[in-house]
Design a protein around this motif. Structure first.
Motif: not given
Length: 125
Positions: A22-32, A50-55, A68-71, A73-80
């Motif tokens: 899941c590639a995100a754009s336009g967000f402040t990703f680290s808090t998303l 679901a995954i919080t900004g804090e992980g 397993t969900i993960s993120r 933050n350097g690439k602005n991607i959330v994985y499943l």
């Protein structure tokens, strides 16, 4: 403009694996806070992880231990990462921004608003 783009879906045999992105754009990703939601034909959407900004991570019982969900933050991607897939996992999977969440009695319940177009996952032999 805020947006999500999902990828990684496909057809796989029961017991197989897929990794959705899941590639995100336009967000402040680290808090998303981000949720993965799936919708099978004729059914309503069902949040599965679901995954919080804090992980912090959350899973629906139906996928706990298999997904397993993960993120990144350097690439602005959330994985499943989806392992041990079953035919009942067949659905359109999309990611979305968590707009509200509650955690009561050990049960996490998110609501979401902005979502991507989704990626189809089909599990069949």
């Amino acid at each position: 403009e805020e947006a999500f783009v999902e990828s990684g879906g496909g057809m796989v045999q029961p017991g197989g694996s897929l990794r959705l992105s899941c590639a995100a754009s336009g967000f402040t990703f680290s808090t998303l806070d981000v949720t993965w939601v799936r919708q099978a034909p004729g059914t309503g959407p069902e949040w599965i992880s679901a995954i919080t900004g804090e992980g912090s991570t959350f899973y629906k019982d139906a996928v706990k231990g298999r997904f397993t969900i993960s993120r990144d933050n350097g690439k602005n991607i959330v994985y499943l990462q989806m392992d041990s897939l079953k035919p009942e996992d067949t659905a359109l999977y999309f990611c979305a921004r968590v707009s509200f969440s509650s955690y009561l009695g050990g049960t996490y319940s998110p609501r979401w608003d902005l979502r991507g177009q989704g990626t189809q996952v089909t599990v069949a032999s």
